[in-house]
Design a protein around this motif. Sequence first.
Motif, PDB file in Angstrom:
ATOM      1  N   PHE A   1      -7.609  15.412  33.054  1.00 31.47           N
ATOM      2  CA  PHE A   1      -6.595  15.328  31.997  1.00 31.47           C
ATOM      3  C   PHE A   1      -5.467  16.301  32.288  1.00 31.47           C
ATOM      4  O   PHE A   1      -5.620  17.263  33.041  1.00 31.47           O
ATOM      5  CB  PHE A   1      -7.200  15.566  30.607  1.00 31.47           C
ATOM      6  N   TYR A   2      -4.323  16.015  31.693  1.00 29.05           N
ATOM      7  CA  TYR A   2      -3.130  16.844  31.831  1.00 29.05           C
ATOM      8  C   TYR A   2      -2.685  17.301  30.447  1.00 29.05           C
ATOM      9  O   TYR A   2      -2.621  16.504  29.517  1.00 29.05           O
ATOM     10  CB  TYR A   2      -1.992  16.046  32.475  1.00 29.05           C
ATOM     11  N   GLU A   3      -2.370  18.575  30.322  1.00 26.93           N
ATOM     12  CA  GLU A   3      -1.851  19.136  29.072  1.00 26.93           C
ATOM     13  C   GLU A   3      -0.330  18.983  29.044  1.00 26.93           C
ATOM     14  O   GLU A   3       0.345  19.174  30.065  1.00 26.93           O
ATOM     15  CB  GLU A   3      -2.194  20.625  28.974  1.00 26.93           C
ATOM     16  N   THR A   4       0.219  18.643  27.881  1.00 28.94           N
ATOM     17  CA  THR A   4       1.670  18.581  27.716  1.00 28.94           C
ATOM     18  C   THR A   4       2.071  19.412  26.502  1.00 28.94           C
ATOM     19  O   THR A   4       1.270  19.632  25.589  1.00 28.94           O
ATOM     20  CB  THR A   4       2.151  17.126  27.527  1.00 28.94           C
ATOM     21  N   GLN A   5       3.328  19.861  26.501  1.00 29.28           N
ATOM     22  CA  GLN A   5       3.777  20.767  25.436  1.00 29.28           C
ATOM     23  C   GLN A   5       3.968  20.058  24.108  1.00 29.28           C
ATOM     24  O   GLN A   5       3.929  20.684  23.058  1.00 29.28           O
ATOM     25  CB  GLN A   5       5.083  21.444  25.849  1.00 29.28           C
ATOM     26  N   ASP A   6       4.208  18.742  24.161  1.00 39.77           N
ATOM     27  CA  ASP A   6       4.389  17.986  22.931  1.00 39.77           C
ATOM     28  C   ASP A   6       3.458  16.783  22.950  1.00 39.77           C
ATOM     29  O   ASP A   6       2.939  16.407  24.006  1.00 39.77           O
ATOM     30  CB  ASP A   6       5.851  17.534  22.788  1.00 39.77           C
ATOM     31  N   GLY A   7       3.256  16.179  21.785  1.00 38.67           N
ATOM     32  CA  GLY A   7       2.351  15.040  21.685  1.00 38.67           C
ATOM     33  C   GLY A   7       2.803  13.872  22.544  1.00 38.67           C
ATOM     34  O   GLY A   7       3.992  13.667  22.762  1.00 38.67           O
ATOM     35  N   LEU A   8       1.827  13.089  23.023  1.00 39.88           N
ATOM     36  CA  LEU A   8       2.124  11.887  23.803  1.00 39.88           C
ATOM     37  C   LEU A   8       1.896  10.655  22.941  1.00 39.88           C
ATOM     38  O   LEU A   8       0.881  10.543  22.256  1.00 39.88           O
ATOM     39  CB  LEU A   8       1.233  11.816  25.052  1.00 39.88           C
ATOM     40  N   TYR A   9       2.847   9.713  23.009  1.00 37.35           N
ATOM     41  CA  TYR A   9       2.781   8.513  22.187  1.00 37.35           C
ATOM     42  C   TYR A   9       2.484   7.238  22.972  1.00 37.35           C
ATOM     43  O   TYR A   9       2.059   6.243  22.399  1.00 37.35           O
ATOM     44  CB  TYR A   9       4.099   8.326  21.430  1.00 37.35           C
ATOM     45  N   ASP A  10       2.726   7.254  24.285  1.00 37.05           N
ATOM     46  CA  ASP A  10       2.457   6.045  25.067  1.00 37.05           C
ATOM     47  C   ASP A  10       2.322   6.420  26.534  1.00 37.05           C
ATOM     48  O   ASP A  10       2.728   7.511  26.967  1.00 37.05           O
ATOM     49  CB  ASP A  10       3.590   5.023  24.875  1.00 37.05           C
ATOM     50  N   VAL A  11       1.774   5.467  27.294  1.00 34.06           N
ATOM     51  CA  VAL A  11       1.572   5.674  28.724  1.00 34.06           C
ATOM     52  C   VAL A  11       1.616   4.317  29.417  1.00 34.06           C
ATOM     53  O   VAL A  11       1.233   3.295  28.826  1.00 34.06           O
ATOM     54  CB  VAL A  11       0.222   6.392  28.978  1.00 34.06           C
ATOM     55  N   ALA A  12       2.132   4.285  30.654  1.00 36.24           N
ATOM     56  CA  ALA A  12       2.181   3.037  31.436  1.00 36.24           C
ATOM     57  C   ALA A  12       1.934   3.371  32.903  1.00 36.24           C
ATOM     58  O   ALA A  12       2.507   4.332  33.438  1.00 36.24           O
ATOM     59  CB  ALA A  12       3.534   2.346  31.279  1.00 36.24           C
ATOM     60  N   TRP A  13       1.093   2.569  33.538  1.00 34.73           N
ATOM     61  CA  TRP A  13       0.813   2.742  34.962  1.00 34.73           C
ATOM     62  C   TRP A  13       1.944   2.172  35.803  1.00 34.73           C
ATOM     63  O   TRP A  13       2.532   1.140  35.463  1.00 34.73           O
ATOM     64  CB  TRP A  13      -0.477   2.031  35.341  1.00 34.73           C
ATOM     65  N   SER A  14       2.220   2.825  36.928  1.00 31.11           N
ATOM     66  CA  SER A  14       3.151   2.292  37.910  1.00 31.11           C
ATOM     67  C   SER A  14       2.628   0.971  38.458  1.00 31.11           C
ATOM     68  O   SER A  14       1.421   0.773  38.609  1.00 31.11           O
ATOM     69  CB  SER A  14       3.316   3.287  39.062  1.00 31.11           C
ATOM     70  N   GLU A  15       3.555   0.060  38.753  1.00 26.51           N
ATOM     71  CA  GLU A  15       3.196  -1.221  39.372  1.00 26.51           C
ATOM     72  C   GLU A  15       3.314  -1.165  40.899  1.00 26.51           C
ATOM     73  O   GLU A  15       3.015  -2.142  41.572  1.00 26.51           O
ATOM     74  CB  GLU A  15       4.093  -2.338  38.820  1.00 26.51           C
ATOM     75  N   ILE A  16       3.765  -0.015  41.436  1.00 23.02           N
ATOM     76  CA  ILE A  16       3.909   0.093  42.894  1.00 23.02           C
ATOM     77  C   ILE A  16       3.045   1.183  43.508  1.00 23.02           C
ATOM     78  O   ILE A  16       2.807   1.169  44.707  1.00 23.02           O
ATOM     79  CB  ILE A  16       5.384   0.326  43.320  1.00 23.02           C
ATOM     80  N   HIS A  17       2.568   2.116  42.696  1.00 22.84           N
ATOM     81  CA  HIS A  17       1.779   3.221  43.226  1.00 22.84           C
ATOM     82  C   HIS A  17       0.509   3.363  42.388  1.00 22.84           C
ATOM     83  O   HIS A  17       0.583   3.682  41.204  1.00 22.84           O
ATOM     84  CB  HIS A  17       2.597   4.520  43.191  1.00 22.84           C
ATOM     85  N   GLU A  18      -0.635   3.140  42.998  1.00 19.23           N
ATOM     86  CA  GLU A  18      -1.884   3.065  42.228  1.00 19.23           C
ATOM     87  C   GLU A  18      -2.262   4.356  41.516  1.00 19.23           C
ATOM     88  O   GLU A  18      -3.021   4.329  40.544  1.00 19.23           O
ATOM     89  CB  GLU A  18      -3.038   2.641  43.145  1.00 19.23           C
ATOM     90  N   ASN A  19      -1.727   5.499  41.959  1.00 19.13           N
ATOM     91  CA  ASN A  19      -2.117   6.775  41.369  1.00 19.13           C
ATOM     92  C   ASN A  19      -1.066   7.360  40.433  1.00 19.13           C
ATOM     93  O   ASN A  19      -1.221   8.492  39.980  1.00 19.13           O
ATOM     94  CB  ASN A  19      -2.424   7.794  42.480  1.00 19.13           C
ATOM     95  N   GLN A  20      -0.016   6.612  40.152  1.00 18.93           N
ATOM     96  CA  GLN A  20       1.060   7.167  39.332  1.00 18.93           C
ATOM     97  C   GLN A  20       1.178   6.451  37.992  1.00 18.93           C
ATOM     98  O   GLN A  20       0.895   5.255  37.878  1.00 18.93           O
ATOM     99  CB  GLN A  20       2.392   7.097  40.084  1.00 18.93           C
ATOM    100  N   LEU A  21       1.612   7.229  36.987  1.00 16.22           N
ATOM    101  CA  LEU A  21       1.815   6.684  35.643  1.00 16.22           C
ATOM    102  C   LEU A  21       2.837   7.529  34.920  1.00 16.22           C
ATOM    103  O   LEU A  21       3.065   8.693  35.257  1.00 16.22           O
ATOM    104  CB  LEU A  21       0.504   6.598  34.877  1.00 16.22           C
ATOM    105  N   VAL A  22       3.474   6.923  33.916  1.00 13.38           N
ATOM    106  CA  VAL A  22       4.529   7.606  33.178  1.00 13.38           C
ATOM    107  C   VAL A  22       4.096   7.757  31.723  1.00 13.38           C
ATOM    108  O   VAL A  22       3.453   6.874  31.153  1.00 13.38           O
ATOM    109  CB  VAL A  22       5.871   6.843  33.306  1.00 13.38           C
TER     110      VAL A  22
END
Length: 351
Positions: free
Chosen positions: A65-86
Amino acid sequence: MNRPPPATLQTPGFPHYNLAWSPFHSSRIALASSANYGLVGNGRLHITSLGPGPGGAPGLSIDKFYETQDGLYDVAWSEIHENQLVSASGDGSLKLWDIMINELPIRAWHEHTREVFSVDWSNINKDQFISSSWDGTVKLWTPDRPRSITTIHAHPSCVYQALFSPHQPDVIATCSTDGTLKIFDLRAPAYTPSGPTTNNFTAPLTAAALTVPASGTEVLSLDWNKYRPFQLASAGVDKAIKVWDCRMVKLGPEAVQNPAVGGVCESQLLGHELAVRKVQWSPHRADMLASASYDMTCRVWSTTPPPGGKHLIYIHDPHTEFVIGCGWSLYEEGVLASCSWDCRLNVFRLG
């Protein structure tokens, strides 16, 4: 019929806002979560896996898991890189993560002036993703650029969700506090003319190819049917899921000259007792969709019930708080995940 219990994972202290199945790995799910229900405090991005649990039954585990300074509301996986997401954050930022790298994002963008509430990666133009925000805008991005490519002034108020069409690369749909669902053609950006109720000098709005008056109150979620172009579902505070035929939309230069208002409501799916927070069409069947609601249930519906049959197929009700997100497995038909403010991720099979 006895169904096996769901595979369950708890993330104490971090209620969930949404989930995303990986397009590359059949058992990998990302979870966007926020401390204190997203009202104040930090966020956490969980990377989880579905695999054999105790006794051979399916089980869920946290890979990292990754900690962020503010709450996260959504997430989407990259369609070109299997290990990346925004990820989409409450502080107005977007962050790109690589799960082979610990702790820090590999890229960050901060143009939105309010909370970023949704993010979606194009499955056609696979190097592009869009974000939508409470600031009323939708922004188009590519991971390689430090700034957004395009900004759509979509609604005068909060844009809860923006999604690429799975059929046409430059077409997106949005939904908002203002009760509308809109379709935009990214190739034909132009502003709506000022009129008695609009002032484009102080509050410019991008011209929509089609505006659907979907509800008398807030529309919280939408989705494109994966098999039927220009069939969309919307849902929100009015507790109803509505299926829309939007084939009358005109794209390209025509969209600017003749922005249309319309949309034919083909069906209303009724049964949720509180606002519907998420709706998603099945990736495997044109007539099936899932919904998540503040009534603490995730439900599955058919738009083509047999004669005398019901639209409602299944109710998943083990959650003990608002169910905020749901998502179909991209690889296994009939497998669905739900996430909730009870800090539980459930994965279950319709049978």
